[in-house]
Each structure stands twice: as C-alpha cells, then as structure tokens.
Design a protein around this motif. Structure first.
Motif, PDB file in Angstrom:
ATOM      1  N   SER A   1       0.795  -1.198  -0.022  1.00  0.00           N
ATOM      2  CA  SER A   1       0.182  -0.135   0.126  1.00  0.00           C
ATOM      3  C   SER A   1       0.906   1.210   0.020  1.00  0.00           C
ATOM      4  CB  SER A   1      -0.847  -0.130   1.192  1.00  0.00           C
ATOM      5  OG  SER A   1      -0.117  -0.033   2.377  1.00  0.00           O
ATOM      6  N   LYS A   2       2.148   1.109  -0.071  1.00  0.00           N
ATOM      7  CA  LYS A   2       3.255   2.240  -0.149  1.00  0.00           C
ATOM      8  C   LYS A   2       2.371   3.101  -1.443  1.00  0.00           C
ATOM      9  CE  LYS A   2       7.801   3.256  -1.227  1.00  0.00           C
ATOM     10  NZ  LYS A   2       9.127   2.729  -1.572  1.00  0.00           N
ATOM     11  N   PRO A   3       2.308   4.401  -0.909  1.00  0.00           N
ATOM     12  CA  PRO A   3       1.862   5.314  -2.257  1.00  0.00           C
ATOM     13  C   PRO A   3       3.142   5.720  -3.333  1.00  0.00           C
ATOM     14  CG  PRO A   3       1.781   6.279   0.259  1.00  0.00           C
ATOM     15  CD  PRO A   3       2.478   5.049   0.176  1.00  0.00           C
ATOM     16  N   LYS A   4       2.624   5.774  -4.469  1.00  0.00           N
ATOM     17  CA  LYS A   4       3.340   5.872  -5.532  1.00  0.00           C
ATOM     18  C   LYS A   4       3.858   7.338  -5.787  1.00  0.00           C
ATOM     19  CE  LYS A   4       1.205   2.199  -8.129  1.00  0.00           C
ATOM     20  NZ  LYS A   4       1.401   1.107  -6.911  1.00  0.00           N
ATOM     21  N   LEU A   5       4.909   7.653  -6.536  1.00  0.00           N
ATOM     22  CA  LEU A   5       5.465   8.940  -6.805  1.00  0.00           C
ATOM     23  C   LEU A   5       5.843   9.656  -5.484  1.00  0.00           C
ATOM     24  CD1 LEU A   5       2.854   9.939  -9.610  1.00  0.00           C
ATOM     25  CD2 LEU A   5       5.206   8.962  -9.833  1.00  0.00           C
ATOM     26  N   LEU A   6       6.438   9.066  -4.561  1.00  0.00           N
ATOM     27  CA  LEU A   6       6.743   9.894  -3.438  1.00  0.00           C
ATOM     28  C   LEU A   6       8.152  10.589  -3.420  1.00  0.00           C
ATOM     29  CD1 LEU A   6       6.226   7.338  -0.440  1.00  0.00           C
ATOM     30  CD2 LEU A   6       5.068   9.423  -1.100  1.00  0.00           C
TER      31      LEU A   6
ATOM     32  N   ASP B   1      10.443  11.739   1.171  1.00  0.00           N
ATOM     33  CA  ASP B   1       8.993  10.922   1.820  1.00  0.00           C
ATOM     34  C   ASP B   1       9.130   9.302   1.532  1.00  0.00           C
ATOM     35  OD1 ASP B   1       7.935  13.525   2.131  1.00  0.00           O
ATOM     36  OD2 ASP B   1       6.978  13.540   0.263  1.00  0.00           O
ATOM     37  N   ASN B   2      10.022   8.963   0.482  1.00  0.00           N
ATOM     38  CA  ASN B   2      10.123   7.515   0.253  1.00  0.00           C
ATOM     39  C   ASN B   2      10.895   6.966   1.672  1.00  0.00           C
ATOM     40  OD1 ASN B   2       9.737   5.042  -0.895  1.00  0.00           O
ATOM     41  ND2 ASN B   2      11.980   5.394  -1.467  1.00  0.00           N
ATOM     42  N   LEU B   3      12.069   7.524   2.057  1.00  0.00           N
ATOM     43  CA  LEU B   3      12.626   7.159   3.212  1.00  0.00           C
ATOM     44  C   LEU B   3      11.846   7.299   4.377  1.00  0.00           C
ATOM     45  CD1 LEU B   3      16.088   8.763   2.461  1.00  0.00           C
ATOM     46  CD2 LEU B   3      15.636   6.504   2.263  1.00  0.00           C
ATOM     47  N   ASN B   4      11.087   8.007   4.483  1.00  0.00           N
ATOM     48  CA  ASN B   4      10.108   8.360   5.919  1.00  0.00           C
ATOM     49  C   ASN B   4       9.237   7.308   5.839  1.00  0.00           C
ATOM     50  OD1 ASN B   4       9.349   9.737   8.101  1.00  0.00           O
ATOM     51  ND2 ASN B   4       7.872  10.566   6.927  1.00  0.00           N
ATOM     52  N   TYR B   5       8.601   6.824   4.652  1.00  0.00           N
ATOM     53  CA  TYR B   5       7.550   6.026   4.548  1.00  0.00           C
ATOM     54  C   TYR B   5       8.265   4.623   5.102  1.00  0.00           C
ATOM     55  CZ  TYR B   5       3.669   2.969   3.158  1.00  0.00           C
ATOM     56  OH  TYR B   5       2.895   1.985   3.008  1.00  0.00           O
ATOM     57  N   GLU B   6       9.277   4.215   4.261  1.00  0.00           N
ATOM     58  CA  GLU B   6      10.015   2.955   4.555  1.00  0.00           C
ATOM     59  C   GLU B   6      10.529   2.984   6.056  1.00  0.00           C
ATOM     60  OE1 GLU B   6      13.175   2.487   1.843  1.00  0.00           O
ATOM     61  OE2 GLU B   6      11.752   2.044   0.232  1.00  0.00           O
ATOM     62  N   SER B   7      10.920   3.963   6.690  1.00  0.00           N
ATOM     63  CA  SER B   7      11.294   3.818   8.057  1.00  0.00           C
ATOM     64  C   SER B   7      10.090   3.651   8.973  1.00  0.00           C
ATOM     65  CB  SER B   7      12.049   5.353   8.295  1.00  0.00           C
ATOM     66  OG  SER B   7      12.179   5.297   9.787  1.00  0.00           O
ATOM     67  N   ASN B   8       9.016   4.452   8.625  1.00  0.00           N
ATOM     68  CA  ASN B   8       7.854   4.094   9.481  1.00  0.00           C
ATOM     69  C   ASN B   8       7.211   2.808   9.314  1.00  0.00           C
ATOM     70  OD1 ASN B   8       8.015   6.853  10.497  1.00  0.00           O
ATOM     71  ND2 ASN B   8       6.441   7.567   8.874  1.00  0.00           N
ATOM     72  N   THR B   9       7.192   2.205   8.196  1.00  0.00           N
ATOM     73  CA  THR B   9       6.773   0.958   7.962  1.00  0.00           C
ATOM     74  C   THR B   9       7.546  -0.288   8.554  1.00  0.00           C
ATOM     75  OG1 THR B   9       5.923   1.434   5.714  1.00  0.00           O
ATOM     76  CG2 THR B   9       6.160  -0.806   6.014  1.00  0.00           C
ATOM     77  N   ASN B  10       8.900   0.175   8.557  1.00  0.00           N
ATOM     78  CA  ASN B  10      10.086  -0.859   9.227  1.00  0.00           C
ATOM     79  C   ASN B  10       9.622  -0.792  10.715  1.00  0.00           C
ATOM     80  OD1 ASN B  10      10.952  -1.931   7.068  1.00  0.00           O
ATOM     81  ND2 ASN B  10      12.478  -0.520   6.965  1.00  0.00           N
ATOM     82  N   ASP B  11       9.431   0.506  11.280  1.00  0.00           N
ATOM     83  CA  ASP B  11       9.012   0.308  12.801  1.00  0.00           C
ATOM     84  C   ASP B  11       7.800  -0.290  13.095  1.00  0.00           C
ATOM     85  OD1 ASP B  11      11.219   2.070  13.024  1.00  0.00           O
ATOM     86  OD2 ASP B  11      10.016   4.104  13.083  1.00  0.00           O
TER      87      ASP B  11
END
Length: 142
Positions: free
Chosen positions: A81-86, A90-100
């Motif tokens: 469900s990762k948003p496209k065109l980050l 924002d991509n690094l932030n999303y990946e960090s939050n998802t990993n957390d």
C-alpha cells in the motif's frame, strides 16, 4: 509474483493459532479471526478490519491461521500500500515508518503498550488503525 514479508518472531517462540469463522459480509463470505483467549488483541482487530475491507485475504476453506501468517499478511499489506510517486525524502520516511510498525507488530498479540511519550511509532500505528476503522464504518454504517 507475490512478495512475502517475514516478521522476526524469535521473541515469541510459541506457535499461536487462531480459529477462523466464516461470516456473510456485503454479500460475500469472509473469514474472521476468533480470539483464542480472553484479553486484548489489537492484532486480531486490525486483521479483521483488513479482512472485511478486502485488503488482506485468507482462503475461506481454512479453519485456522497462525500468528506468523497474520504478521506476514499485515506486513505484505503495508508494503503493497506504499503510495506511488513519493519524493526521495518521503520515500525514506515511509520506509522507516513501515519498518517501525512491522517490527512492533509481534507485540500486538498481547495488547497495545501505550507509551505516554507517544513516540512516532505509536502515533503511526494509532493513525493507521483509526483510519481503517473510520473507512469501514463510513462504508457500511453499522
């Protein structure tokens, strides 16, 4: 091609299984996860919401599922469900939050530890859960 996220569950070596119950929801049969013991289990609540929304799937012929499978289903959903065109940041932030969130999922089997500091991880998880409940309620008006 299906990518499976494997969540490390070495802290919880007991193999937990959950019975499934088929219900009729919006003219279709959907399995929901039943609690195997009394007490809080936010993991079951999150999975049942995602099952009812069709965001994750468990075959209706299955009679039970495991804790590890539930973690994998949620992990897969978060990754898909990762948003496209980050942007790159924002991509690094999303990946960090998802990993957390993925690393914290195993603790949801026994309840939700409310850290009064409200770290970024707790806020992200609470927002995710509240968003899913709100969408389910708005779509179905229980």
């Amino acid at each position: 091609y299906q990518r499976r996220v494997r969540v490390v569950t070495t802290l919880y070596p007991i193999i937990m299984t959950y019975r499934l119950k088929k219900i009729s929801f919006q003219n279709t049969h959907v399995p929901i996860i039943m609690q195997n013991e009394n007490g809080p289990c936010p993991l079951i609540a999150i999975c049942n919401i995602l099952l009812l929304q069709g965001k994750i799937r468990i075959h209706t012929d299955f009679a039970s599922t495991t804790f590890s499978e539930l973690l994998s289903l949620i992990g897969d959903y978060l990754m898909e469900s990762k948003p496209k065109l980050l942007s790159e940041s924002d991509n690094l932030n999303y990946e960090s939050n998802t990993n957390d969130v993925i690393n914290m999922l195993p603790t949801l089997q026994f309840g939700l530890d409310m850290n009064v500091r409200f770290t970024k991880l707790v806020i992200v998880l609470l927002f995710f859960f509240q968003l899913q409940v709100t969408k389910l309620y708005q779509n179905n008006r229980f």
